[in-house]
Design a protein around this motif. Structure first.
Motif, PDB file in Angstrom:
ATOM      1  N   TRP A 116      40.657  34.322  37.035  1.00 40.24           N
ATOM      2  CA  TRP A 116      40.260  35.554  36.365  1.00 40.24           C
ATOM      3  C   TRP A 116      39.152  36.275  37.123  1.00 40.24           C
ATOM      4  O   TRP A 116      39.163  37.504  37.216  1.00 40.24           O
ATOM      5  CB  TRP A 116      39.844  35.286  34.916  1.00 40.24           C
ATOM      6  CG  TRP A 116      41.030  35.159  34.025  1.00 40.24           C
ATOM      7  CD1 TRP A 116      41.506  34.027  33.439  1.00 40.24           C
ATOM      8  CD2 TRP A 116      41.921  36.213  33.638  1.00 40.24           C
ATOM      9  NE1 TRP A 116      42.639  34.312  32.718  1.00 40.24           N
ATOM     10  CE2 TRP A 116      42.919  35.641  32.812  1.00 40.24           C
ATOM     11  CE3 TRP A 116      41.990  37.570  33.908  1.00 40.24           C
ATOM     12  CZ2 TRP A 116      43.945  36.398  32.262  1.00 40.24           C
ATOM     13  CZ3 TRP A 116      43.016  38.323  33.356  1.00 40.24           C
ATOM     14  CH2 TRP A 116      43.980  37.724  32.539  1.00 40.24           C
ATOM     15  N   LYS A 119      40.914  38.116  39.840  1.00 38.88           N
ATOM     16  CA  LYS A 119      41.659  39.270  39.306  1.00 38.88           C
ATOM     17  C   LYS A 119      40.715  40.424  38.992  1.00 38.88           C
ATOM     18  O   LYS A 119      41.022  41.588  39.274  1.00 38.88           O
ATOM     19  CB  LYS A 119      42.432  38.875  38.044  1.00 38.88           C
ATOM     20  CG  LYS A 119      43.650  38.034  38.317  1.00 38.88           C
ATOM     21  CD  LYS A 119      44.309  37.616  37.020  1.00 38.88           C
ATOM     22  CE  LYS A 119      45.405  36.602  37.297  1.00 38.88           C
ATOM     23  NZ  LYS A 119      46.013  36.082  36.067  1.00 38.88           N
ATOM     24  N   TYR A 169      32.666  39.127  35.519  1.00 45.06           N
ATOM     25  CA  TYR A 169      33.464  38.414  34.527  1.00 45.06           C
ATOM     26  C   TYR A 169      33.066  38.846  33.112  1.00 45.06           C
ATOM     27  O   TYR A 169      33.923  39.186  32.295  1.00 45.06           O
ATOM     28  CB  TYR A 169      33.261  36.912  34.719  1.00 45.06           C
ATOM     29  CG  TYR A 169      34.171  36.038  33.896  1.00 45.06           C
ATOM     30  CD1 TYR A 169      35.402  35.640  34.394  1.00 45.06           C
ATOM     31  CD2 TYR A 169      33.796  35.589  32.637  1.00 45.06           C
ATOM     32  CE1 TYR A 169      36.239  34.818  33.662  1.00 45.06           C
ATOM     33  CE2 TYR A 169      34.625  34.773  31.892  1.00 45.06           C
ATOM     34  CZ  TYR A 169      35.837  34.389  32.408  1.00 45.06           C
ATOM     35  OH  TYR A 169      36.664  33.575  31.669  1.00 45.06           O
TER      36      TYR A 169
END
Length: 184
Positions: A116, A119, A169
């Motif tokens: 993640w 990404k 994040y």
């Protein structure tokens, strides 16, 4: 010429041995007095790794700072605990406030999902060399004794890039969710 390309060119000219390590070598961390260091051969490489992480963090910070919400304070330039208190005071003074939420995320830096993080970085950064560099930092193992423990989650402990990756994040996972789903 983009900042990332300029950084790469400068690194190739100033630190050719480090350039070769990052774009074609293996990177490992190990503990020395509870502080992780890059192990690639010499102390100068350790210092160079720190400098490269700091440079990358500075370049990426200039990209992401414009995206981060004003309610996010941790580890950001010119923002700290005093700014949080001033903002909180400004927000709740003279208004009826039912609740204030403060959260501490247990072992946050150690539990970030690498896929993640990548990404989220790819959402704004298209240079595959920078993505590869970040993947290497995230996947770098930790040397405990004579054994390398490969990192499956989390950010590099003590790495200059860790705070920024964590903020990226949090921006996507917590801040935007709160802004769109909770704060109406």
């Amino acid at each position: 010429m983009s900042r990332i390309v300029i950084m790469e060119v400068a690194m190739k000219e100033e630190l050719p041995e480090l350039y070769d390590i990052y774009f074609g070598g293996k990177v490992l961390f190990h503990y020395e007095e509870e502080i992780p260091f890059l192990v690639v051969g010499t102390t100068s490489n350790i210092v160079a790794d720190r400098a490269l992480q700091r440079s990358t963090s500075t370049v990426l910070s200039s990209i992401y700072e414009q995206d981060f919400l004003n309610c996010s304070f941790g580890g950001r330039p010119n923002r700290g605990a005093h700014n949080v208190l001033a903002t909180l005071n400004e927000t709740i003074s003279g208004k009826k406030v039912s609740w204030v939420l403060e959260a501490d995320l247990k072992n946050f830096f150690g539990t970030l999902d690498h896929d993640w993080v990548i990404k989220f970085v790819q959402h704004r950064v298209g240079d595959p060399r920078i993505i590869s560099l970040i993947k290497r930092w995230l996947k770098a193992g930790v040397m405990e004794g004579n054994e390398v423990q490969i990192s499956e989650t989390g950010t590099p402990q003590g790495g200059s890039i860790s705070v920024l990756l964590s903020n990226i994040y949090l921006h996507y996972v917590l801040d935007l969710w709160f802004e769109k789903a909770i704060k109406l």
